[in-house]
Design a protein around this motif. Structure first.
Motif, PDB file in Angstrom:
ATOM      1  N   ASP A  27       0.824  -1.233   0.000  1.00  0.00           N
ATOM      2  CA  ASP A  27       0.000   0.000   0.000  1.00  0.00           C
ATOM      3  C   ASP A  27       0.840   1.256   0.000  1.00  0.00           C
ATOM      4  OD1 ASP A  27      -2.262  -1.399   0.205  1.00  0.00           O
ATOM      5  OD2 ASP A  27      -2.746  -0.826   2.257  1.00  0.00           O
ATOM      6  N   ASP A  28       1.976   1.171   0.655  1.00  0.00           N
ATOM      7  CA  ASP A  28       2.888   2.320   0.686  1.00  0.00           C
ATOM      8  C   ASP A  28       3.798   2.213  -0.537  1.00  0.00           C
ATOM      9  OD1 ASP A  28       2.102   3.736   2.962  1.00  0.00           O
ATOM     10  OD2 ASP A  28       3.287   2.495   4.304  1.00  0.00           O
ATOM     11  N   LEU A  29       3.522   3.046  -1.518  1.00  0.00           N
ATOM     12  CA  LEU A  29       4.336   3.027  -2.740  1.00  0.00           C
ATOM     13  C   LEU A  29       5.451   4.062  -2.576  1.00  0.00           C
ATOM     14  CD1 LEU A  29       4.903   2.244  -5.682  1.00  0.00           C
ATOM     15  CD2 LEU A  29       3.196   3.915  -6.372  1.00  0.00           C
ATOM     16  N   LYS A  81      -3.071   7.431  12.176  1.00  0.00           N
ATOM     17  CA  LYS A  81      -3.059   6.490  11.032  1.00  0.00           C
ATOM     18  C   LYS A  81      -1.808   5.623  11.019  1.00  0.00           C
ATOM     19  CE  LYS A  81      -3.924   8.573   7.046  1.00  0.00           C
ATOM     20  NZ  LYS A  81      -3.933   9.734   6.113  1.00  0.00           N
ATOM     21  N   TYR A  82      -0.869   5.895  11.949  1.00  0.00           N
ATOM     22  CA  TYR A  82       0.455   5.270  11.843  1.00  0.00           C
ATOM     23  C   TYR A  82       0.983   4.790  13.202  1.00  0.00           C
ATOM     24  CZ  TYR A  82       0.496   7.991   7.506  1.00  0.00           C
ATOM     25  OH  TYR A  82       0.192   8.532   6.295  1.00  0.00           O
ATOM     26  N   GLY A  83       2.010   3.953  13.135  1.00  0.00           N
ATOM     27  CA  GLY A  83       2.846   3.720  14.306  1.00  0.00           C
ATOM     28  C   GLY A  83       3.771   4.930  14.420  1.00  0.00           C
ATOM     29  N   ILE A  84       3.885   5.471  15.626  1.00  0.00           N
ATOM     30  CA  ILE A  84       4.699   6.679  15.817  1.00  0.00           C
ATOM     31  C   ILE A  84       5.883   6.341  16.726  1.00  0.00           C
ATOM     32  CG2 ILE A  84       4.696   9.061  16.708  1.00  0.00           C
ATOM     33  CD1 ILE A  84       2.908   8.804  14.257  1.00  0.00           C
ATOM     34  N   LEU A  97       2.329  -5.225  15.150  1.00  0.00           N
ATOM     35  CA  LEU A  97       3.779  -5.324  14.973  1.00  0.00           C
ATOM     36  C   LEU A  97       4.476  -4.244  15.807  1.00  0.00           C
ATOM     37  CD1 LEU A  97       6.306  -6.417  13.541  1.00  0.00           C
ATOM     38  CD2 LEU A  97       5.832  -4.860  11.640  1.00  0.00           C
ATOM     39  N   THR A  98       3.877  -3.080  15.849  1.00  0.00           N
ATOM     40  CA  THR A  98       4.468  -1.955  16.600  1.00  0.00           C
ATOM     41  C   THR A  98       4.714  -2.338  18.068  1.00  0.00           C
ATOM     42  OG1 THR A  98       3.332  -0.431  15.128  1.00  0.00           O
ATOM     43  CG2 THR A  98       4.126   0.488  17.210  1.00  0.00           C
ATOM     44  N   ASP A  99       3.780  -3.075  18.680  1.00  0.00           N
ATOM     45  CA  ASP A  99       3.940  -3.459  20.087  1.00  0.00           C
ATOM     46  C   ASP A  99       5.134  -4.410  20.251  1.00  0.00           C
ATOM     47  OD1 ASP A  99       1.726  -1.923  20.613  1.00  0.00           O
ATOM     48  OD2 ASP A  99       0.333  -3.617  20.732  1.00  0.00           O
ATOM     49  N   VAL A 150       4.422   3.842  19.525  1.00  0.00           N
ATOM     50  CA  VAL A 150       3.002   3.679  19.847  1.00  0.00           C
ATOM     51  C   VAL A 150       2.217   3.482  18.556  1.00  0.00           C
ATOM     52  CG1 VAL A 150       1.057   4.630  21.176  1.00  0.00           C
ATOM     53  CG2 VAL A 150       3.374   5.527  21.542  1.00  0.00           C
ATOM     54  N   GLU A 151       1.280   2.541  18.574  1.00  0.00           N
ATOM     55  CA  GLU A 151       0.462   2.304  17.378  1.00  0.00           C
ATOM     56  C   GLU A 151      -0.716   3.277  17.359  1.00  0.00           C
ATOM     57  OE1 GLU A 151       1.082   0.656  14.779  1.00  0.00           O
ATOM     58  OE2 GLU A 151      -0.831   0.353  13.779  1.00  0.00           O
ATOM     59  N   LYS A 152      -0.782   4.066  16.323  1.00  0.00           N
ATOM     60  CA  LYS A 152      -1.896   4.968  16.023  1.00  0.00           C
ATOM     61  C   LYS A 152      -2.371   5.811  17.216  1.00  0.00           C
ATOM     62  CE  LYS A 152      -3.331   2.259  12.055  1.00  0.00           C
ATOM     63  NZ  LYS A 152      -3.064   0.846  12.042  1.00  0.00           N
ATOM     64  N   PRO A 153      -1.477   6.601  17.809  1.00  0.00           N
ATOM     65  CA  PRO A 153      -1.908   7.461  18.924  1.00  0.00           C
ATOM     66  C   PRO A 153      -2.767   8.620  18.418  1.00  0.00           C
ATOM     67  CG  PRO A 153       0.355   7.948  18.323  1.00  0.00           C
ATOM     68  CD  PRO A 153      -0.058   6.780  17.473  1.00  0.00           C
ATOM     69  N   ALA A 200       6.390   9.036  11.724  1.00  0.00           N
ATOM     70  CA  ALA A 200       5.523   7.870  11.495  1.00  0.00           C
ATOM     71  C   ALA A 200       6.270   6.755  10.782  1.00  0.00           C
ATOM     72  CB  ALA A 200       4.332   8.293  10.649  1.00  0.00           C
ATOM     73  N   ILE A 201       5.936   5.525  11.188  1.00  0.00           N
ATOM     74  CA  ILE A 201       6.496   4.355  10.506  1.00  0.00           C
ATOM     75  C   ILE A 201       5.759   4.183   9.189  1.00  0.00           C
ATOM     76  CG2 ILE A 201       6.848   1.854  10.634  1.00  0.00           C
ATOM     77  CD1 ILE A 201       6.555   2.122  13.699  1.00  0.00           C
ATOM     78  N   ILE A 202       6.504   3.979   8.113  1.00  0.00           N
ATOM     79  CA  ILE A 202       5.850   3.653   6.848  1.00  0.00           C
ATOM     80  C   ILE A 202       6.143   2.180   6.529  1.00  0.00           C
ATOM     81  CG2 ILE A 202       5.920   6.058   6.072  1.00  0.00           C
ATOM     82  CD1 ILE A 202       7.938   4.064   4.012  1.00  0.00           C
TER      83      ILE A 202
HETATM   84  C1  G1P Z   1       0.450  -0.442   9.527  1.00  0.00           C
HETATM   85  C2  G1P Z   1       1.203  -0.420  10.860  1.00  0.00           C
HETATM   86  C3  G1P Z   1       1.554   1.024  11.233  1.00  0.00           C
HETATM   87  C4  G1P Z   1       2.321   1.675  10.101  1.00  0.00           C
HETATM   88  C5  G1P Z   1       1.523   1.573   8.776  1.00  0.00           C
HETATM   89  C6  G1P Z   1       2.342   2.068   7.605  1.00  0.00           C
HETATM   90  O1  G1P Z   1      -0.810   0.134   9.707  1.00  0.00           O
HETATM   91  O2  G1P Z   1       0.395  -1.028  11.860  1.00  0.00           O
HETATM   92  O3  G1P Z   1       2.336   1.027  12.391  1.00  0.00           O
HETATM   93  O4  G1P Z   1       2.557   3.032  10.417  1.00  0.00           O
HETATM   94  O5  G1P Z   1       1.167   0.231   8.506  1.00  0.00           O
HETATM   95  O6  G1P Z   1       1.581   2.099   6.435  1.00  0.00           O
HETATM   96  P1  G1P Z   1      -2.023  -0.044   8.654  1.00  0.00           P
HETATM   97  O7  G1P Z   1      -1.821   1.022   7.613  1.00  0.00           O
HETATM   98  O8  G1P Z   1      -1.903  -1.421   8.112  1.00  0.00           O
HETATM   99  O9  G1P Z   1      -3.279   0.187   9.450  1.00  0.00           O
END
Ligand code: G1P
Length: 288
Positions: free
Chosen positions: A130-132, A168-171, A229-231, A188-191, A201-203
């Protein structure tokens, strides 16, 4: 040195319904290439040749895509259309593709753990298709492999996001060891905006060391009722080492309609159009 790359591709793609009703969201084309192929090309460019997929029901188009279609090959052999298959043929010839099914959708952490059987006991890349990511030189995974050689620990790719979008992201938050590298201290996942430890943010690009599997096995259900995964990465950061890398390049969130359209326009302009003769494009534009 890192040969394997894991692609969790079991998700439903509900944001793109009805397009994704019977077609995997990873097969949606950005211009003329499916999203998942961009991801596999990025992994291959990083030196990875064993592509491992965690799939689910309704995803058969993915294994079919990474396999030879004899009928099609016979049809177009010797025609000017043949060059359209050059890139995918190259991947098929030089990589192996293995698949396992995630039987229940219990989150990204669960998907990665499901992939253990394909990965075994070695460091591996992870691509969330999804992340291009589009770069000028080395792809994002290739940049991360370079860092792995230096740090020998888990690496996550990060970028700054607007403060209102942290949910929307892991931070991550960490100690800056170079202007583009942090040693992760918190994750933290999606704070909620306002509760996030930073705007980093993690991509969807990771290099994971295999101890992540044991950590995932022990990870309780987290945000959204899923195994995150973030945890598990947070535990890894506490007990060992996790580095976060601000990559060079551009990322498009192709999991959203807006990001997908943006990616399509960008790739058409910067990759597709550039690669074709101006006269050919001009005649296409004329035809509408
Ligand atoms: C997942 C991860 C999230 C990350 C993101 C990147 O979330 O759980 O930590 O930041 O991908 O795209 P998702 O987008 O699958 O909800």
């Amino acid at each position: 040195m890192i040969r394997k790359c894991l692609f969790p591709v079991a998700g439903y793609g509900t944001r793109f319904l009805p397009a994704t009703k019977s077609m995997p969201k990873e097969m949606m084309p950005v211009v003329n290439k499916p999203l998942v192929q961009y991801g596999v090309e990025e992994a291959f460019q990083a030196g990875m040749t064993d592509m491992a997929f965690v799939t689910g029901r309704g995803k058969r188009a993915i294994p079919d895509h990474f396999d030879i279609s004899y009928e099609l090959e016979a049809q177009i052999a010797g025609t000017d259309k043949e060059d359209r298959l050059t890139d995918i043929r190259h991947l098929i010839q030089n990589c192996t593709f293995t698949y396992t099914r995630q039987k229940q959708m219990l989150g990204l952490g669960h998907a990665i753990l499901t992939g253990e059987t394909l990965i075994g006991d070695q460091p591996f890349g992870v691509v969330l298709a999804d992340d291009l990511c589009i770069t000028d030189g080395d792809g994002v995974l290739a940049q991360m492999v370079q860092l792995y050689k230096q740090f020998r620990c888990t690496i996550v790719a990060i970028e700054e996001v607007p403060a209102g979008e942290t949910d929307k992201y892991g931070i991550i938050k960490g100690e800056e060891v170079r202007d583009d590298i942090y040693r992760v201290e918190t994750m933290v996942e999606k704070p909620a905006p306002g509760e996030a430890p930073s705007d980093l943010a993690i991509i969807g690009r990771y290099i994971l060391t295999p101890d992540i599997f044991d950590l995932l096995r022990e990870t309780p259900v987290g945000k959204g009722g899923e195994i995150q995964l973030t945890d598990a990465l947070m535990r890894q950061a506490q007990t060992g080492c996790v580095m976060a890398y601000r990559f060079k390049g551009r990322r498009f969130d192709c999991g959203s309609v807006d990001g997908f359209v943006e990616a399509t326009n960008y790739c058409y302009e910067h990759l597709y159009r550039k690669a074709r003769a101006p006269a050919e494009v001009a005649s296409l534009v004329k035809k509408g």
